[in-house]
Design an enzyme around this catalytic site. Structure first.
Site, PDB file in Angstrom:
ATOM      1  N   HIS A 176       8.159 -54.223  -4.475  1.00 14.93           N
ATOM      2  CA  HIS A 176       9.420 -54.326  -3.752  1.00 14.93           C
ATOM      3  C   HIS A 176       9.233 -54.245  -2.243  1.00 14.93           C
ATOM      4  O   HIS A 176       9.852 -54.984  -1.491  1.00 14.93           O
ATOM      5  CB  HIS A 176      10.364 -53.220  -4.232  1.00 14.93           C
ATOM      6  CG  HIS A 176      11.734 -53.332  -3.683  1.00 14.93           C
ATOM      7  ND1 HIS A 176      12.751 -53.964  -4.342  1.00 14.93           N
ATOM      8  CD2 HIS A 176      12.259 -52.915  -2.508  1.00 14.93           C
ATOM      9  CE1 HIS A 176      13.836 -53.930  -3.605  1.00 14.93           C
ATOM     10  NE2 HIS A 176      13.579 -53.295  -2.486  1.00 14.93           N
ATOM     11  N   LYS A 217      22.082 -62.119   4.571  1.00 13.70           N
ATOM     12  CA  LYS A 217      20.952 -61.884   3.660  1.00 13.70           C
ATOM     13  C   LYS A 217      21.492 -61.604   2.265  1.00 13.70           C
ATOM     14  O   LYS A 217      22.613 -61.115   2.113  1.00 13.70           O
ATOM     15  CB  LYS A 217      20.148 -60.687   4.147  1.00 13.70           C
ATOM     16  CG  LYS A 217      18.850 -60.472   3.384  1.00 13.70           C
ATOM     17  CD  LYS A 217      18.091 -59.323   3.986  1.00 13.70           C
ATOM     18  CE  LYS A 217      16.843 -59.014   3.180  1.00 13.70           C
ATOM     19  NZ  LYS A 217      16.227 -57.781   3.616  1.00 13.70           N
ATOM     20  N   SER A 262      18.641 -57.973  -4.195  1.00 14.27           N
ATOM     21  CA  SER A 262      18.871 -57.667  -5.607  1.00 14.27           C
ATOM     22  C   SER A 262      18.914 -56.169  -5.824  1.00 14.27           C
ATOM     23  O   SER A 262      18.298 -55.407  -5.081  1.00 14.27           O
ATOM     24  CB  SER A 262      17.737 -58.249  -6.443  1.00 14.27           C
ATOM     25  OG  SER A 262      16.522 -57.630  -6.060  1.00 14.27           O
ATOM     26  N   HIS A 263      19.617 -55.767  -6.861  1.00 20.47           N
ATOM     27  CA  HIS A 263      19.585 -54.371  -7.309  1.00 20.47           C
ATOM     28  C   HIS A 263      19.635 -54.393  -8.828  1.00 20.47           C
ATOM     29  O   HIS A 263      20.443 -53.697  -9.456  1.00 20.47           O
ATOM     30  CB  HIS A 263      20.753 -53.584  -6.701  1.00 20.47           C
ATOM     31  CG  HIS A 263      20.336 -52.249  -6.169  1.00 20.47           C
ATOM     32  ND1 HIS A 263      21.059 -51.096  -6.368  1.00 20.47           N
ATOM     33  CD2 HIS A 263      19.265 -51.877  -5.449  1.00 20.47           C
ATOM     34  CE1 HIS A 263      20.437 -50.082  -5.786  1.00 20.47           C
ATOM     35  NE2 HIS A 263      19.350 -50.535  -5.231  1.00 20.47           N
ATOM     36  N   HIS A 318      17.339 -53.668 -11.457  1.00 20.37           N
ATOM     37  CA  HIS A 318      16.903 -52.598 -12.363  1.00 20.37           C
ATOM     38  C   HIS A 318      17.804 -51.367 -12.289  1.00 20.37           C
ATOM     39  O   HIS A 318      18.179 -50.825 -13.327  1.00 20.37           O
ATOM     40  CB  HIS A 318      15.428 -52.264 -12.121  1.00 20.37           C
ATOM     41  CG  HIS A 318      14.535 -53.454 -12.352  1.00 20.37           C
ATOM     42  ND1 HIS A 318      14.052 -54.214 -11.324  1.00 20.37           N
ATOM     43  CD2 HIS A 318      14.107 -54.046 -13.489  1.00 20.37           C
ATOM     44  CE1 HIS A 318      13.339 -55.212 -11.810  1.00 20.37           C
ATOM     45  NE2 HIS A 318      13.357 -55.135 -13.122  1.00 20.37           N
ATOM     46  N   ASP A 377      21.560 -53.638   5.993  1.00 23.28           N
ATOM     47  CA  ASP A 377      20.651 -54.632   6.574  1.00 23.28           C
ATOM     48  C   ASP A 377      21.364 -55.499   7.599  1.00 23.28           C
ATOM     49  O   ASP A 377      20.738 -56.058   8.493  1.00 23.28           O
ATOM     50  CB  ASP A 377      20.083 -55.551   5.473  1.00 23.28           C
ATOM     51  CG  ASP A 377      18.919 -54.923   4.751  1.00 23.28           C
ATOM     52  OD1 ASP A 377      18.704 -55.255   3.576  1.00 23.28           O
ATOM     53  OD2 ASP A 377      18.215 -54.107   5.370  1.00 23.28           O
ATOM     54  N   SER A 387      17.880 -41.456  -0.917  1.00 27.92           N
ATOM     55  CA  SER A 387      19.255 -41.092  -0.582  1.00 27.92           C
ATOM     56  C   SER A 387      19.839 -42.210   0.265  1.00 27.92           C
ATOM     57  O   SER A 387      19.171 -42.761   1.147  1.00 27.92           O
ATOM     58  CB  SER A 387      19.293 -39.773   0.200  1.00 27.92           C
ATOM     59  OG  SER A 387      18.908 -38.713  -0.633  1.00 27.92           O
ATOM     60  N   GLN A 388      21.097 -42.520   0.018  1.00 28.84           N
ATOM     61  CA  GLN A 388      21.722 -43.686   0.640  1.00 28.84           C
ATOM     62  C   GLN A 388      22.296 -43.366   2.016  1.00 28.84           C
ATOM     63  O   GLN A 388      22.289 -42.233   2.468  1.00 28.84           O
ATOM     64  CB  GLN A 388      22.857 -44.179  -0.273  1.00 28.84           C
ATOM     65  CG  GLN A 388      22.371 -44.542  -1.671  1.00 28.84           C
ATOM     66  CD  GLN A 388      21.515 -45.779  -1.677  1.00 28.84           C
ATOM     67  OE1 GLN A 388      21.983 -46.857  -1.347  1.00 28.84           O
ATOM     68  NE2 GLN A 388      20.253 -45.618  -2.032  1.00 28.84           N
TER      69      GLN A 388
END
Lengths: 223, 82, 714
Positions: C42, C84, C87-88, C90, C110, C306-307
């Site tokens: 990734h 842009k 993907s997320h 999984h 981003d 952590s986001q």
């Protein structure tokens, strides 16, 4: 030049549209008001839509305790025109400036659609330009727009002509199809649909323009 | 008849954005001793069961099947006769 | 070497040996953690880099190509557009609501890290058919997650696609695209420049998010702590909204030298990449990092996902003003480190050094050398599409198509997304491409996000070419000019030769199309390992195309009124999806046709124009009839086709247009030598008629169309 304040809470996201609506629809100066400001020096106030404080706990609940709401209350009590759009409407009910409450849509889902409305009061500064019973189209975009109040309150709303907008095809379960109301004095209005997103036929409907033009006419008529 | 009371809470390590925002709001209202806030759900189910133990087991199973998200939430079940 | 530890870190033993060889010593635990993150597929693109470097990326509108947080193109002399797709997949398969929510959050970061305000989003979602309970569970969770995050953070979701096929049952795809707009003076990059500059952490506190089951302590797995699993990443869109406003203010006041969001591998990837791009080093003091968990260890801090966190490098002397802005928005501010000249990443807690490795080594993993070789034993699972539907089965066949959730209404999905925020979206989602007006200008930005996995499964090269062509076709139907694309390449296991064959053919196909369409790649993302024990997904390149231009009138995609001539531009041939072939795409014909159609739309020579792609003419007709309930009376002679076979052909480079009779000559003249014009009938009120074959009311078509998905969800 006329000045219209647009209150910005952490999480408000329709403030930019409200500011543009003031500039286009009212040709007035839009004054961004920070939620911590203690005083307001404008001719009208808009509480815009969005997700103040993420809608956490109850939509509008945390924002209703922001310092600026004291000034908004004083302004309203003195007869100043105040409009709360979507989250703004929720904040007005949480702070007691409007009766009733906005609950989760009966579908339990967020609804984003163009919706048909009837204007059922032209006694407010924001609806003066409309004819009674005029049919308009405005976009809605909310998850908690189901207006509910106890029977006594509903009775009062009806008696005093405080119901300002009604859905023709109720999307969220609001009692009596209520989409927007005013206070007893008719100077504070709250509505779930977004007039600030309906200013141009390029964007499907320009019916929102009349809300801001009504306010302009109202302010220009003031001494 | 049994009253099954279920509390569903965010797991200890999980971020609770709602709890965080409410704690902040409490601090701003003057509750300076509010150190942490976690917000969960309180569910009360009236259950027609044969015994307290059976009602409890059913409550647990309901949590596993629907009421709690095993990745992000934990739960406790309490049973009383109605 | 502890095999258990390597497994927890997802590090191959051969990689471990390479690390030891390069460092000339056994790595410390935190150093090993950094390698495991930076050498992951990734973060490093180790299987795809050598193919991606061949992508067509140059163009005169391009300001920033692949390599930055997002691609940037010029809209006007003072305005840029950045976009842009990511993907997320999984995480969404594990926890669909939070997986989708955090996916949206990540791609939004981003965008605003470039100095842009995010103004529109689109999503490409792929699941198994909704007849499967698990598929319904995933669909519900993902849509709610996108709705929850996107609506709250204030980015209108205005389009995209949702596709159903059984190959996605174990591996749903969730690709999220966001577009932003910025004043050119606010463009910021993520390249460190100045040794001594302060490194500032802003946003949420660091917790154990994303550390699935991995817990570490001083090189030995602590058995007790192993029980405490890492937590699912939870998104906080309210915090992200505050972060957007604070970051844009900080950038607009020119307080920043470089900035990057903390995405996968959090502090590790952002610090290594920013310092590495500038060929500099970075020193981090871990005790300064704001933490949510009191006992969190150094490796956990460095790998935490952590986001809603950003890392920025301040301009000298501006730290105080940055802190003021963060205080206003009530966000955490921490000076966690400094840029150095060492070229290394040094991580300390007080005087204890946890890590000191050259950044160059972290950014240069051994490449995956799996050769791209087709395996003829791997067959597509795409069923043959019937090619000769008898006349007496026309109505039943066409109605059956409406019941297919791939062709039916997606209102259930996009009505959960706020698409009218910013009062700029021209049309409701559902017609194909989306279009926004840029306020205070006469510029418009068109966008479309699409894929055709089933075509790519049969022929990855032609399929990829076709997807790019369709994207440009849709942009053209708005009267706009394709400008650039972003892409999300979703594939199976990259250690399999067949997968790498599909991948390399896809890149070739994309290049051959995009170079003719003059639409370079400016950003993108690769997702491998979308393969389960039973199924591998169709190779699914998802293309997000942006088009620009000025418009005098609103683009009309659906039938506006009755009594107009209805015609197909382009040649309809007997071309359908078969297990060994897909409809041909002639990219030169496609481009020539697009240039003429664009003129038609811009000059209002047509009353409506919609691109013909998935679902053939039938689907284009249905989409055109429903918005205003204007129907169609088809009275053409079908020659070698039966009516339904004609309507279901998937020949490329075609458009469905309507126009008043008096424009016929002009349109025929302009199409001479470019594409044939096949008049099929006239628009009428309320009904769909094929002369002598069938007749249906629009309401009955609408009902079937509306229920095709909701039928499964009640």
């Amino acid at each position: 030049m006329l000045r219209v304040g647009v209150v910005i809470f952490p999480g408000s996201n329709c403030d930019l549209d409200a500011i543009r609506a003031v500039e286009i629809g009212l040709r007035a100066k839009a004054v961004p008001l920070w939620h911590k400001d203690a005083t307001i020096d404008t001719d009208a106030i808009i509480l815009p839509g969005g997700f103040s404080y993420g809608d956490y706990l109850r939509p509008g609940s945390i924002a209703s305790h922001s310092p600026i709401m004291q000034a908004v209350k004083r302004f309203a009590v003195n007869g100043g025109p105040v409009i709360g759009i979507c989250n703004g409407f929720q904040i007005l009910t949480e702070s007691g400036l409007l009766p009733g409450t906005l609950l989760r849509n009966t579908t339990t889902r967020f609804i984003s659609q163009d919706i048909s409305l009837l204007v059922t009061s032209n006694q407010t500064p924001f609806t003066k330009h409309f004819a009674m019973g005029q049919r308009i189209t405005l976009p809605i975009a909310h998850k908690d727009g189901n207006y509910q109040a106890d029977p006594a309150t509903l009775h009062t709303l009806q008696e005093n002509h405080q119901i300002v907008f009604q859905y023709t095809d109720n999307p969220n379960g609001s009692h009596w199809d209520i989409a927007g109301i005013s206070n007893k004095e008719h100077n504070v209005v709250g509505l779930m649909p977004h007039p600030e997103r309906a200013l141009s036929d390029w964007i499907r409907t320009s019916d929102g323009l009349q809300v801001f033009q009504s306010l302009l006419a109202h302010l220009e008529a003031q001494p | 008849m049994y009253k099954v009371t279920i509390n569903v809470d965010p797991k200890k390590d999980i971020l609770d954005p709602q709890g965080k925002a409410v704690q902040h709001a409490l601090l701003n209202l003057g509750y300076t001793n509010a150190e942490q806030v976690r917000i969960g759900k309180h569910i009360v189910i009236t259950l027609d069961g044969n015994s307290k133990e059976e009602a409890y087991d059913i409550g647990i199973k309901m949590c596993q099947d629907l009421l709690a998200n095993p990745l992000t939430e934990e739960y406790t079940v309490n049973v009383e006769p109605c | 070497m502890n095999p258990k530890l390597l497994k927890e870190l997802n590090l191959h033993p051969s990689d471990y040996h390479e690390i030891v060889r390069r460092l000339k010593k056994e790595p410390k635990l935190v150093e090993l953690g950094l390698f495991s993150a930076m050498w992951s597929e990734h973060c490093s693109y180790r299987s795809s880099k050598r193919y991606l470097s061949q992508l067509y990326t140059k163009g005169e509108q391009v300001i920033e190509g692949p390599g930055e947080n997002a691609g940037v193109i010029r809209l006007t002399d003072s305005l840029y557009i950045t976009f842009k797709v990511e993907s997320h997949n999984h995480p969404s398969a594990v926890e669909p609501f939070q997986g989708a929510a955090t996916g949206v959050g990540g791609i939004i970061r981003d965008i605003f890290t470039m100095g842009a305000r995010p103004i529109a989003g689109m999503d490409s979602l792929h699941f198994d058919y909704p007849s499967s309970p698990r598929s319904r569970y995933l669909l519900n969770g993902v849509v709610e997650g996108i709705s929850f995050y996107g609506n709250c953070v204030g980015v209108p979701t205005i389009g995209g696609e949702t596709h159903f096929a059984s190959c996605y049952d174990e591996n749903p795809l969730v690709n999220a695209m966001v577009v932003g707009i910025l004043d050119k003076k606010n463009l910021r990059r993520s390249i460190a420049k100045t040794p001594g500059a302060t490194v500032i952490y802003l946003g949420a506190k660091t917790g154990r998010d994303g550390l699935h089951g991995a817990s570490f302590a001083s090189g030995v797995l602590d058995e007790d702590r192993k029980q405490r699993k890492g937590s699912v990443q939870v998104g906080d869109p309210f915090l992200e909204k505050l972060l957007i406003e604070a970051t844009l203010e900080i950038i607009q006041e020119d307080l920043v030298e470089a900035i990057q969001d903390m995405g996968a591998a959090g502090i590790t990837s952002s610090s290594v990449e920013m310092a590495g791009k500038g060929e500099l080093g970075i020193r981090i003091d871990l005790q300064k990092v704001p933490r949510r968990e009191p006992g969190i260890t150094p490796i956990e801090i460095m790998l935490s996902e952590s986001q809603e966190r950003m890392l920025l490098i301040a301009k000298q002397g501006k730290e105080g003003r940055i802190q003021e802005i963060l205080d206003k928005w009530e966000l955490d501010y921490a000076e966690i480190g400094v840029i150095t000249e060492t070229g290394c990443i040094e991580i300390f807690t007080d005087d204890t050094c946890h890590c000191n490795v050259p950044i160059k080594l972290l950014l240069d993993p051994p490449e995956n050398t799996t050769k791209p070789i087709r395996n003829p034993r791997i067959k597509t699972t795409v069923p043959n599409v019937p090619s000769n539907i008898p006349v007496d089965q026309t109505e039943s066949f066409l109605c059956q198509q409406l019941k297919n959730p791939n062709f039916g209404s997606k209102n259930w999905i996009h009505d959960q997304y706020d698409s009218t925020l910013y009062a700029s979206t021209i049309e409701k989602p559902g017609l194909g491409p989306s279009c926004i007006h840029i306020p205070e200008t006469d510029h418009f930005v068109g966008m479309t996000l699409l894929s055709r996995g089933e075509l790519c499964s049969i022929d990855p090269y032609e399929g990829a070419k076709t997807v790019c062509a369709i994207a440009a076709r849709r942009i053209t139907s708005l009267g706009l000019t394709p400008a650039a694309i972003t892409n999300c390449l979703n594939f199976g296991d990259p250690t399999q030769e067949h997968t790498m064959w599909e991948f390399s053919e896809t890149i070739k196909g994309m290049n051959d199309a995009l170079s003719v369409l003059k639409s370079p790649v400016v950003s993108g993302n690769v997702s491998f390992y979308n393969e389960g024990e039973k199924q591998r997904i169709y190779p699914t390149p998802v293309i997000g195309m942006i088009g620009t231009g000025t418009l005098r009138t609103k683009p009309i995609l659906s039938f506006p009124k009755s009594d107009l001539i209805c015609a197909v531009v382009g040649k309809t041939k007997k071309e359908y999806l078969q297990t060994d072939s897909i409809p041909r795409i002639d990219i030169l014909v496609e481009k020539k046709t697009q240039d003429v159609i664009r003129e038609f739309v811009l000059e209002s020579h047509v009353s409506s124009c919609i691109s013909v792609d998935r679902g053939g003419l039938w689907y284009a007709i249905v989409k055109s009839m429903l918005p205003k309930h204007i129907g169609l009376h088809i009275h053409k002679i079908f020659h070698e086709f039966t009516p339904a076979s004609y309507l279901m052909s998937e020949s490329n480079s075609r458009y469905l247009i309507t126009f008043p009779a008096e424009y016929l000559d002009r349109i025929q003249n302009q199409l001479k030598g470019v594409a044939p014009l096949d008049i099929i009938g006239k628009t009428i009120e309320n009904r769909f008629i094929i002369e002598d074959v069938m007749e249906l009311s629009i309401s009955s078509i609408e009902q079937l169309h509306q229920q095709s998905l909701t039928h499964y969800l009640q």
